[in-house]
Enzyme design. Structure first.
Site, short mmCIF file in Angstrom:
data_model
loop_
_atom_site.label_atom_id
_atom_site.label_comp_id
_atom_site.label_asym_id
_atom_site.label_seq_id
_atom_site.Cartn_x
_atom_site.Cartn_y
_atom_site.Cartn_z
N LYS A 202 10.20 9.18 26.45
CA LYS A 202 9.35 10.30 26.66
C LYS A 202 7.98 10.29 27.29
CE LYS A 202 8.42 14.96 24.77
NZ LYS A 202 8.98 15.93 23.75
N LYS A 256 12.97 11.38 29.91
CA LYS A 256 12.21 12.81 30.11
C LYS A 256 11.05 12.63 30.54
CE LYS A 256 11.31 16.67 27.54
NZ LYS A 256 10.72 17.00 26.05
C1 PBG Z 1 8.75 18.99 21.96
C2 PBG Z 1 9.32 19.25 23.15
C3 PBG Z 1 8.97 19.31 24.50
C4 PBG Z 1 10.03 19.45 25.25
C5 PBG Z 1 11.28 19.19 24.72
N1 PBG Z 1 10.80 19.19 23.37
C6 PBG Z 1 7.45 19.52 24.92
C7 PBG Z 1 6.45 18.48 24.54
O1 PBG Z 1 6.92 17.23 24.17
O2 PBG Z 1 5.26 18.78 24.74
C8 PBG Z 1 9.64 19.70 26.77
C9 PBG Z 1 10.95 20.36 27.59
C10 PBG Z 1 10.41 21.11 28.71
O3 PBG Z 1 9.37 20.93 29.40
O4 PBG Z 1 11.61 21.59 29.34
N2 PBG Z 1 8.63 18.16 21.42
#
Ligand code: PBG
Length: 334
Positions: A202, A256
């Site tokens: 991520k 991601k």
């Molecule tokens: C929370 C989380 C996020 C997303 C999924 N879970 C945001 C972040 O890490 O700030 C993002 C999903 C998206 O942008 O569609 N931890």
């Protein structure tokens, strides 16, 4: 491996592109409704469907409405739905206790969906940001996101979701050793069958902007997430995080954001050969929708092309806000 080819005119690659049926025969990549995971946003109330300005076409749904969405997903052939709560700012705290409240919005929604629509797989998000007065995924002490205390909180959150009936837990927090801690706790509490799809790779991305609006975290967030999410320029590091999470007991892994990180998807699939998913995140969705609304691109075609690209890059499935629209097209419905 590319095989040796005859020279022109014995080889005319365009022969294989001449008609739709021949193109269908030699097509390498298939997208199906079973490749889709549908992320949905939750809110309090009944019979509520509240539009999210930065994600046209996506709404925050009350629990009764999300049950209907789950039914629709099953009808469309979508195997899984993933829940994200918009939390009332009044219950956000520095210690994020609402995250493991058995009656919080997510846990209520899991139970409602599992009892009304048992056939759908319910996936959750494990991170503290929707519950955190600081907007961060971890507990903040003296300006620092503290790892080990956060992991303890995440384990509580994971157990509450598993107790509520979640099928797939999605830790998205990027703390160290959270997968091992959750896996051991799940085993100890009789949840041997609960799967973990780790958000292993991520990235610290600006593509999450609209999501933070959707869950009401953008106003709260102080600073950025660079001390826990991966630097966008790093690829080897992502592979190390995948290897670590698999060693700690993750069943599936995720990359991601999606489209800007397809090289990572391919490297993960080639290296590990495990169930590999990508998240086409909110910013990716918003860009395609916005350009389509302006008439600058053909929204449906770009949607399908972008989803196919994930499959070509080796992904087994995609989390995408387009899931119901894409499934409708794949099912031949307008
Ligand atoms: C929370 C989380 C996020 C997303 C999924 N879970 C945001 C972040 O890490 O700030 C993002 C999903 C998206 O942008 O569609 N931890």
């Amino acid at each position: 491996m590319t095989s040796p080819q005859a020279g022109f005119p014995r080889a005319r690659p365009r022969r294989l592109r001449r008609t739709p049926s021949i193109r269908a025969l030699v097509g390498e990549t298939r997208l199906g409704t079973s490749d889709l995971i549908w992320p949905v946003f939750l809110r309090d109330g009944t019979d509520m469907s509240e539009p999210i300005a930065s994600m046209p076409g996506v709404n925050r749904l009350s629990v009764d409405r999300v049950v209907l969405a789950a039914k629709r997903a099953v009808d469309l052939g979508i195997p899984a739905i993933c829940l994200f709560p918009y939390t009332d700012p009044a219950v956000k705290t520095e210690l994020c206790e609402e995250a493991w409240n058995p009656d919080n919005l997510t846990n209520r929604a899991i139970r409602a969906i599992k009892s009304a629509v048992p056939d759908i797989a319910v996936m959750t998000d494990i991170a503290l940001d929707p519950y955190n007065a600081n907007g961060h995924d971890g507990i903040v002490r003296d300006g620092e996101i503290v790892n080990d205390e956060t992991v303890e909180a995440l384990v509580r959150m994971a157990l509450a979701q598993a107790d509520s009936g979640a099928d797939i837990l999605g830790p998205s927090d990027m703390m160290d050793h959270r997968i091992g801690a959750m896996r051991d706790a799940l085993e100890a509490k009789g949840h041997q069958h609960v799967t973990i799809m780790s958000y292993s790779a991520k990235y610290a991305s600006a593509f999450y902007g609209p999501f933070r609006d959707a869950v009401g975290a953008s106003g709260a967030l102080k600073g950025d997430k660079a001390t826990y999410q991966i630097d966008p320029g790093n690829g080897d590091e992502a592979l190390r995080m995948i290897a670590r999470d698999l060693a700690e007991g993750a069943d599936m892994v995720m990359v991601k954001p999606g489209l800007a990180y397809l090289d990572i998807c391919r490297r993960v699939k080639d290296r590990f050969g495990v169930p590999t998913f990508a998240y086409q995140v909110s910013g990716e969705y918003a860009m395609i929708r916005a350009a389509a609304q302006n008439g600058w691109i053909d929204g449906e075609k770009v949607m399908m092309e972008s989803l196919l690209a994930f499959k070509r890059a080796g992904c087994d499935g995609i989390l995408t806000y387009f899931a119901p629209d894409a499934a409708r097209l794949l099912n031949g419905r307008a």
